[in-house]
Write an enzyme that holds these catalytic residues in place. Structure first.
Site, mmCIF file in Angstrom:
data_model
loop_
_atom_site.group_PDB
_atom_site.id
_atom_site.type_symbol
_atom_site.label_atom_id
_atom_site.label_comp_id
_atom_site.label_asym_id
_atom_site.label_seq_id
_atom_site.Cartn_x
_atom_site.Cartn_y
_atom_site.Cartn_z
ATOM 1 N N SER A 188 -9.496 1.817 3.395
ATOM 2 C CA SER A 188 -8.696 2.597 2.478
ATOM 3 C C SER A 188 -7.717 1.761 1.647
ATOM 4 O O SER A 188 -7.205 2.248 0.633
ATOM 5 C CB SER A 188 -7.893 3.642 3.247
ATOM 6 O OG SER A 188 -7.012 3.018 4.158
ATOM 7 N N LYS A 241 0.845 -1.197 0.000
ATOM 8 C CA LYS A 241 0.000 0.000 0.000
ATOM 9 C C LYS A 241 0.883 1.251 0.000
ATOM 10 O O LYS A 241 1.956 1.247 0.630
ATOM 11 C CB LYS A 241 -0.888 -0.048 1.249
ATOM 12 C CG LYS A 241 -1.871 1.096 1.398
ATOM 13 C CD LYS A 241 -2.739 0.878 2.646
ATOM 14 C CE LYS A 241 -3.715 2.004 2.889
ATOM 15 N NZ LYS A 241 -4.531 1.782 4.097
ATOM 16 N N SER A 265 -9.456 -0.560 7.512
ATOM 17 C CA SER A 265 -8.899 -0.397 6.168
ATOM 18 C C SER A 265 -8.310 -1.639 5.527
ATOM 19 O O SER A 265 -8.120 -1.661 4.315
ATOM 20 C CB SER A 265 -7.823 0.678 6.183
ATOM 21 O OG SER A 265 -8.401 1.921 5.991
#
Ligand SMILES: NC(=O)C[C@H](N)C(=O)O
Length: 483
Positions: free
Chosen positions: A152, A77, A176
């Site tokens: 996210s 990420k 997330s």
């Protein structure tokens, strides 16, 4: 190429020579090339580097010297530092920033011969539940490209879902990792607060943030956790508790287990009917297996989102004050003096949701409102911790749906932030209290969209939580198809 669902299958083929790391990397790169333009999961692809590393690791395998993650192709990420690679946290404010060092979690998987194939899209500074708040644009769910992948860590989930890598590293402040895993039919694991070092993770809410894996199988999540967890001299918040043997998933659990489930997780009004049915069906199976299965009332549930959003916005307004246009990232070219440099760099660099949270956080920390909001939320957080501890005196695990609904259409909640925050109702508790929690696939709804089941465990009870999850997971063996 065979559709692999775990590293174990890959390593069996690597060992008998039916596949090589070089072939695996070529396969994932081809998938990225074919699918990423539409799905937008990766913001940077390290093709040449991944190919080179694959060759090195193939040699190590031949020499019998390969690490435990040989054959695992991973995406990270865009909030995790990887030396000499770009890092933007999905934001324009970090435009052009290059990491000076590698995050401990990333270094540990590299040391075990994982191959990092690229950097993945996410909501700006990990603020969001749909991956619609990224400077790199919206990520699409591969099960239905008109829908969000969750957030996210949306890019990280879609990358695994669409077989563009075997596993991803995400971060979880209030869901997330687990929520996008649920929306994409995958396993998402948030460990106990402090289990994995956050050195090299872009800070959002520092008393909540955890790094966690997104995988197709529980065993891969367990392996990644075992490798990443444990003390780190660079992070004073990481626990020094010894790391358990997370990968031996059998023989750990007593029988019968005491299983609690959140009453609202089957009764709440906003719950999608299929979600309720899937939960009830799972609970029935557990009862039939002889476990004690009982409803749990968590009467502080209605305070959970306000508590989370007060405390995380407060922490983020403080954490994000370092982005001032002076030291790194975007610097406004329209500034006349230092104050306008700060103002303009931040106004131009941050997106709408991040600005909203900085303002909210600054407000709840302001002198006149500090006690009314911040202090009160801290007290409620303590009550939630105590109430959760009481639940775990009685039960081994607490079950609930990961989300109230399956993936929603892109654009559905962007005009109404409160509706967006409500999507986090079941995931934030684990971060507010610090317990580990996992989302595992639990079937699909009438439209074929994946549903997630969340299981929360006791603090540092990762081994039992993973063993139980493994026992009740239906492995995601479906070939991905981009609709
Ligand atoms: N960062 C997270 O864990 C996601 C959560 N929806 C948030 O926006 O805070």
């Amino acid at each position: 190429m065979k559709y692999y669902t775990s590293l174990r299958e890959i390593q069996a083929d690597l060992n008998d020579g039916s596949v090589s790391c070089r072939q695996l990397v070529a396969y994932y790169l081809k998938n990225i090339e074919e699918k990423n333009a539409q799905l937008n999961a990766f913001v940077a692809v390290y093709g040449e580097e991944a190919r080179q590393r694959a060759e090195e690791i193939d040699l190590k395998i031949a020499a019998g010297k390969a690490g435990r993650l040989a054959g695992m192709v991973v995406g990270i990420k865009d909030v995790l530092c990887y030396k000499d690679h770009g890092l933007q946290a999905g934001s324009n404010i970090l435009d052009g920033f290059v990491s000076q060092f590698t995050a401990t979690a990333v270094q540990r998987i590299l040391d075990e011969d994982a191959i990092i194939i690229g950097r993945q899209n996410c909501d700006e500074f990990a603020m969001g539940s749909s991956n619609e708040n990224s400077a790199f644009g919206v990520v699409r769910n591969a099960a239905d490209v008109t829908r969000v992948p969750g957030g996210s860590s949306g890019g990280s989930a879609v990358a695994v879902q669409a077989d563009m890598c075997l596993a991803s590293l995400g971060s979880d402040t209030g869901g997330s990792v687990r929520q996008p895993a649920a929306f994409c039919g995958l396993v998402g694991f948030k460990p106990t607060y402090g289990r994995i070092s956050r050195w090299g993770l872009v800070a959002y809410g520092s008393s909540f943030d955890c790094i966690g894996p997104i995988t197709k199988s529980v065993e891969d999540a367990a392996l990644l956790l075992e490798i990443m967890a444990g003390a780190d001299e660079f992070d004073s918040t990481v626990s020094t508790q010894p790391v358990g043997d997370y990968t031996h998933l059998s023989g750990l659990l007593k029988h019968p287990l005491r299983i609690g489930y959140l009453r609202e997780g089957v009764e709440s009004e906003g719950l999608q009917p299929e979600m309720k049915q899937a939960m009830l069906a799972k609970l029935e199976v557990l009862r039939e297996q002889g476990h004690t299965v009982e409803p749990v009332d968590f009467d502080l549930l209605s305070y959970i989102l306000p508590t989370y959003y007060i405390l995380t916005t407060a922490e983020s307004s403080s954490n994000l004050s370092r982005f001032d246009g002076v030291r790194y990232g975007h610097r406004s070219s329209n500034a006349e003096d230092l104050t306008s440099l700060y103002k303009k760099s931040r106004s131009e660099g941050f997106g709408k949701e991040v600005k909203r949270r900085i303002m909210l956080g600054t407000f709840v920390l302001s002198a006149s409102y500090y006690d009314a909001y911040y202090t009160k939320a801290q007290k409620v957080r303590r009550l939630m911790k105590e109430q959760t501890d009481r639940v775990f005196e009685k039960y081994d695990f607490l079950l609930m749906p990961t989300t109230p609904t399956t993936a929603f259409p892109i654009g559905d909640k962007t005009e109404d932030p409160l509706q967006m925050y409500l999507a986090d109702i079941f995931t934030v508790q684990a971060n507010v209290v610090g317990n580990p929690a996992i989302s595992i696939p639990n079937g699909v709804d009438a439209q074929g969209l994946p549903m997630g089941l969340q299981i929360m465990g006791k603090p540092f009870g990762e081994a039992e939580l993973l063993a139980f999850s493994n026992q009740i997971t239906e492995t995601n063996t479906a070939q991905p198809s981009v609709a």
